[in-house]
Write a protein that holds these residues in place. Structure first.
Motif, mmCIF file in Angstrom:
data_model
loop_
_atom_site.group_PDB
_atom_site.id
_atom_site.type_symbol
_atom_site.label_atom_id
_atom_site.label_comp_id
_atom_site.label_asym_id
_atom_site.label_seq_id
_atom_site.Cartn_x
_atom_site.Cartn_y
_atom_site.Cartn_z
ATOM 1 N N THR A 1 1.022 9.450 -0.997
ATOM 2 C CA THR A 1 0.505 10.181 0.158
ATOM 3 C C THR A 1 -0.694 9.446 0.744
ATOM 4 O OG1 THR A 1 -0.964 11.436 -1.283
ATOM 5 C CG2 THR A 1 1.175 12.419 -0.802
ATOM 6 N N CYS A 2 -1.086 9.851 1.935
ATOM 7 C CA CYS A 2 -2.263 9.248 2.561
ATOM 8 C C CYS A 2 -3.494 9.441 1.676
ATOM 9 C CB CYS A 2 -2.485 9.867 3.941
ATOM 10 S SG CYS A 2 -3.793 9.067 4.883
ATOM 11 N N PHE A 3 -3.628 10.615 1.102
ATOM 12 C CA PHE A 3 -4.780 10.885 0.233
ATOM 13 C C PHE A 3 -4.845 9.870 -0.901
ATOM 14 C CE2 PHE A 3 -6.982 12.794 -3.337
ATOM 15 C CZ PHE A 3 -8.039 13.462 -2.764
ATOM 16 N N ASP B 1 -1.941 13.724 -6.175
ATOM 17 C CA ASP B 1 -1.603 14.342 -4.890
ATOM 18 C C ASP B 1 -0.147 14.060 -4.514
ATOM 19 O OD1 ASP B 1 -2.554 15.782 -2.441
ATOM 20 O OD2 ASP B 1 -1.924 13.923 -1.490
ATOM 21 N N TYR C 1 -10.011 14.056 -8.627
ATOM 22 C CA TYR C 1 -8.599 13.718 -8.436
ATOM 23 C C TYR C 1 -8.303 12.363 -9.060
ATOM 24 C CZ TYR C 1 -8.744 17.493 -5.059
ATOM 25 O OH TYR C 1 -8.908 18.722 -4.482
ATOM 26 N N THR D 1 -16.365 14.146 -1.536
ATOM 27 C CA THR D 1 -15.877 12.996 -0.778
ATOM 28 C C THR D 1 -16.619 11.714 -1.130
ATOM 29 O OG1 THR D 1 -17.414 13.503 0.995
ATOM 30 C CG2 THR D 1 -15.228 14.497 1.167
ATOM 31 N N SER E 1 -7.805 2.906 -2.193
ATOM 32 C CA SER E 1 -8.543 1.863 -1.467
ATOM 33 C C SER E 1 -10.031 1.961 -1.761
ATOM 34 C CB SER E 1 -8.293 2.007 0.045
ATOM 35 O OG SER E 1 -6.908 1.914 0.335
ATOM 36 N N ARG E 2 -10.526 3.187 -1.793
ATOM 37 C CA ARG E 2 -11.950 3.374 -2.067
ATOM 38 C C ARG E 2 -12.286 3.012 -3.502
ATOM 39 N NH1 ARG E 2 -13.614 9.172 0.353
ATOM 40 N NH2 ARG E 2 -15.676 8.328 -0.126
ATOM 41 N N ARG F 1 -3.464 6.919 -1.051
ATOM 42 C CA ARG F 1 -3.697 5.558 -0.557
ATOM 43 C C ARG F 1 -5.166 5.323 -0.231
ATOM 44 N NH1 ARG F 1 1.103 4.479 3.866
ATOM 45 N NH2 ARG F 1 2.765 5.662 2.847
ATOM 46 N N VAL F 2 -5.782 6.335 0.380
ATOM 47 C CA VAL F 2 -7.193 6.201 0.733
ATOM 48 C C VAL F 2 -8.041 6.193 -0.533
ATOM 49 C CG1 VAL F 2 -9.136 7.332 1.893
ATOM 50 C CG2 VAL F 2 -6.900 7.230 3.016
ATOM 51 N N ILE G 1 0.827 -1.213 0.000
ATOM 52 C CA ILE G 1 0.000 0.000 0.000
ATOM 53 C C ILE G 1 0.860 1.262 0.000
ATOM 54 C CG2 ILE G 1 -0.247 0.145 2.522
ATOM 55 C CD1 ILE G 1 -3.120 1.126 2.091
ATOM 56 N N ASN G 2 2.040 1.174 0.584
ATOM 57 C CA ASN G 2 2.895 2.361 0.692
ATOM 58 C C ASN G 2 4.031 2.396 -0.321
ATOM 59 O OD1 ASN G 2 4.204 0.233 1.840
ATOM 60 N ND2 ASN G 2 5.135 1.413 3.481
ATOM 61 N N ILE H 1 2.215 16.266 -6.831
ATOM 62 C CA ILE H 1 2.351 17.692 -6.507
ATOM 63 C C ILE H 1 3.178 17.874 -5.233
ATOM 64 C CG2 ILE H 1 0.344 18.502 -7.802
ATOM 65 C CD1 ILE H 1 -1.275 18.577 -5.237
ATOM 66 N N ASN H 2 3.105 16.924 -4.317
ATOM 67 C CA ASN H 2 3.961 17.012 -3.133
ATOM 68 C C ASN H 2 5.424 16.777 -3.473
ATOM 69 O OD1 ASN H 2 2.495 17.583 -0.531
ATOM 70 N ND2 ASN H 2 1.155 16.024 -1.401
ATOM 71 N N ASN I 1 6.625 7.067 -2.483
ATOM 72 C CA ASN I 1 5.555 6.474 -1.677
ATOM 73 C C ASN I 1 4.320 7.350 -1.788
ATOM 74 O OD1 ASN I 1 7.644 4.822 -0.950
ATOM 75 N ND2 ASN I 1 7.751 5.507 1.168
#
Lengths: 328, 328, 328, 328
Positions: free
Chosen positions: A266-268, A145, A140, A298, A274-275, A270-271, A65-66, A148-149, A264
């Motif tokens: 970002t959390c965004f 995400d 998105y 959302t 998953s969704r 990864r979530v 996942i990461n 851009i980071n 790796n």
């Protein structure tokens, strides 16, 4: 759900993007949760044509996942654009007993999926995996995400050295056709000017902006340039142009390049991955096909693939305005 | 210590490197601790010539230990290479009442300091601030540790996408004259081959190495190329060469560029900077001059500036050997 | 816009969150762009009461977009909850010639602003700055995206050591009343179970889940626990409970703590802050007041402060379901 | 080299540390390079006793150089401390045809190796893998550099929120018996005071230091506390103590915990691991045994295990002095 679908394939196709592994994991785990078999298809449509398959269970996707990139590998595939190629692919899927597939990729990948469905009535579902954020039907895309980071982190570093030497930097970022990365990372990094494919502000404005910036007492300037910007000049040519027309600046160039595709997630992302994976598998089992999973605010939404591939996304005019104001 | 030195100047000079701010902070705080006045000299020797000074107390350097770049700015200064330039600088220092200075920079900066001391008997002390790690008299220069981590992080990202597409990447890193960044970051990133200025392994070896790597089943390859490598080809030319002579690879290029100079310093660089600043100030107060502060193992040492600037550092042969073994 | 507002104050209030500096910068730069004066108010409402003001121009906010914390400092202020306190604050604002203010903070800060407006008809605008994402009227609050990435990075590290020793970790994350951080970071980090204030799944379910995880062959497990979880046990008590009832596990505890509030903001939070600052100032100049700026999908929206503070946000049921499926 | 050693085992033992995977990779690749067989031994000495072995070739360790933790797992093993346990382990090694082993771990692991060699004359070589940097014979242990960077990154985040609220933080870091992490990360993070096991400065000094810091105008203070500090108070008790005796501060506590053991290794740790693995294998093939590989300055050195385990390392007095000066 009494679906006829008993075995689902999953592949990544086109350019890779961070979050693809998290999406693969989600498709695989959702299948496991719903007691559906899942098969990983390697190297995109090329692997489909060659029958490069492997059965995946819930444990096959531990600890990914990461991770950036895609454990399924990705490729662009000319052969799948031909009727013969798609025929071979269909034969392989039938042989393996695969009833439907989820393709994680961009517009090209979705076009292929649509043609395939058109010819064989084969259920397909798309997940938008690209750093460019240029797909209609999702606010998105997967990897945007993270990208851009990555860009903002790099520019934060460049700014350290730019400020120390009172320099002007032209930084090229990805985006041949769209400026979403450039615009968002440019605002995030506090760039002086942002050159994107959707607008041609002209070189005059650039010079004006740089003059104003210098006059206002700023110690350095960063100009973000998307690959496909419309000035007709690349970053090296822009450097020469500015050095000639505005000799008050010591100018440097940086091309961020392929590191923007990795890292790796970002959390965004990864979530989101998953969704999207859950939604894609459940939609197939509900009998849907030819759709792309997306996010609006959302919520998960579906958009017909035919619509998703139709046109490019619009650049966010309000954000362009914010960008202008921020450089005051 | 009953030193005649009552006021110390500090400047950063030449290319900036991460940890310079931490070193400035250390010089300033050590002066404050020892009740010596401290003056920040802006823009290197240029600011010295122009009298661009500012009195610094312990609070002037709050919250900079973790910032890249240099709050004193840096510059290369032609005028200081002339007798007239140095005369002006000396006049400014005398006018300000500065009795000694600490210069944070590289070989060029130290050469200037030596000439200045030679002419005016002015006490000077050097701190090696450069990402290149190419200064005799210190096992590590300030910023090197941060730079190799920046490079390794970038290559980790590039590897994600390289692996996903089975690609070969040529990655150019800084190092015009020395290969320390390339060699260390190359080993740290698991590079397939590392091309450095100190060795010309020849293009044949490169092709052999890439063939062997492909044959051994590796899914991607990263070749690190220092700017000053001795193949006679830059990364773009290397790409063409390999595509022509080894068409089994899909090749890409990435030039990491100026981001290597920036970024928040690592803990190692912050600690090193803190120790060097203390040692520099205390050495001046002990009556020493014309020395450079360095680290040997875990101890602070002094080396005459005249020696430090004499020659380039040697590449670590043992590490080259480790690099070769690791690519098995 | 022919507004009567000529001078705008900006303050940060309550717990700090990453992105507050970017929002301050945006408010200041938007004022400068629109030729409105801007005043920084230090230490939240406390500084307003004490007249702790400083005039800010566009250059006052250089180089803060990427910094965590808030240069204006923040504080909780009891005195502002009293009529007398607000009277003092109003006197100070009038004395300084401030016509309106933007407050960056959470529910408590907005309640204060509303009461202030109610008594003095003073134009106020809110920007939701909190890592908890618990404010109605915005899909994302400022700092939430950074916080979930901080948590996910920390758990990625914890997982390394958990996997190496086949351990179970209880990781406490922020969230006294809401579980948004726990749920998002938990999904992003691939947590085995996520305990949040909005749900009491019961300790039985936890044991079942951990047994199933062990049986399925996972080498380690991470359970995320929001501060305000409803099991009635904190992480240390949960450790004891599991050790007693499920002795197959070597259990460890980690409390992530205040680092979750800090750190350089992500690109998302920087862009969001930039957009919110523009919207807040422009809305004031359009004659609006008592509103909070928020984001819905990719658009800026306004919500009456009275509504924003009314109730807590709902936990995302779909994401809870995704979380369950992902732990298959 | 005509060594009798044809097959080498490698294991990780005790607490894990970042860089262990890079060291495993190096041992495996060096064996492959020298045409020696290599066997991975899982779960430390426990796996040795149980014969939990797997043959590793050069490709078995792809893509692990940048991963925290250990793919071989680690464990503490009571049974290996018994004669019977070691007998079982020896039987397993003989059965597998393993002629020598490299153990990556700390003092306990080395003690076990020594006893094993003493009883069976079995060639053993140690690599110091621990974040604590508390092993004689190497200036740096594997994982220390990564750990201090993890701590410094966390404290940088904590400082953001500390500064925003003018708070004092007690931050507990790892180090039951030694203060190397606390001291280095404390200097790197600009801590106000550093409490370590090697010194008892007394609580009076702490209060004095905090008073002076407040008086000097600092907006926040961070005090680093090693687990084994000698004040007799843990961080929670220190908080209470300061709140009682110095009520000018708003005090908070943070316990960094197990995240310090994880994370992707820094470039320094990856390079160190690569070098140590080569040296360990080559030393075994040269007929050496009972030695630990270490680094002194930039050179690989060997130290007899018997010496390495004898005593703790000394704290660096000069760095303590630097720390004091920096808090001016």
């Amino acid at each position: 759900m009494a679906s006829k679908i008993k075995k689902i394939g999953v592949l990544t196709s086109g350019g890779d993007s961070p979050g693809m592994n998290a999406a693969i994991r989600s498709v695989v785990r959702t299948c496991a949760y719903l007691k559906i078999e899942c098969v990983g298809i390697y190297r995109g449509y090329q692997g489909m044509i060659e029958g490069d398959f492997k059965t995946f269970d819930a444990r096959s996707v531990n600890n990914i996942i990461n991770k950036g990139g895609t454990i399924l590998k990705s490729a662009r595939c000319e052969e799948f654009r031909t009727k013969e190629g798609r025929k071979k692919a269909h034969d392989q899927l039938v042989k393996e007993g695969i009833d439907a597939f989820v393709v994680i990729g961009g517009n090209g990948s979705f076009t292929g999926a649509l043609m395939f469905n058109d010819e064989y009535g084969f259920p397909v579902m798309g997940i938008p995996g690209t750093i460019d954020n240029d797909i209609l039907g999702s606010s998105y895309t997967l990897g945007f995400d993270t990208a851009i980071n990555t860009v903002v982190d790099a520019i934060d570093k460049i700014r350290d050295t730019a400020s120390s030497h009172n320099r002007l930097f032209f930084v090229e970022v990805m985006g041949r056709d769209v400026g979403h990365i450039a615009l968002n990372a440019g605002v995030g990094a506090g760039a002086e000017e942002i050159l994107i494919p959707e607008q041609n502000l002209g070189l005059e404005r650039l010079l004006e902006s740089l003059k104003r910036s210098k006059a206002s007492g700023k110690s350095s300037s960063i100009v973000i340039v998307a690959e496909g910007d419309k000035t007709g000049k690349n970053v090296f040519e822009l450097k020469e142009y500015v050095e000639e027309h505005l000799p008050i600046y010591d100018v440097r160039v940086s091309v961020l390049g392929h590191m923007q595709r990795g890292g790796n997630p970002t959390c965004f992302d990864r979530v989101l991955a998953s969704r999207m994976g859950v939604k894609a598998v459940e939609s197939l089992l509900e009998g849907k096909s030819n759709q792309m999973v997306g996010i609006r605010d959302t919520k998960m939404v579906l958009t017909p693939l035919a619509e998703a591939i139709k046109a490019h996304t619009e650049i966010d005019e309000e954000l362009i305005r914010v960008s202008d104001i921020m450089t005051t």
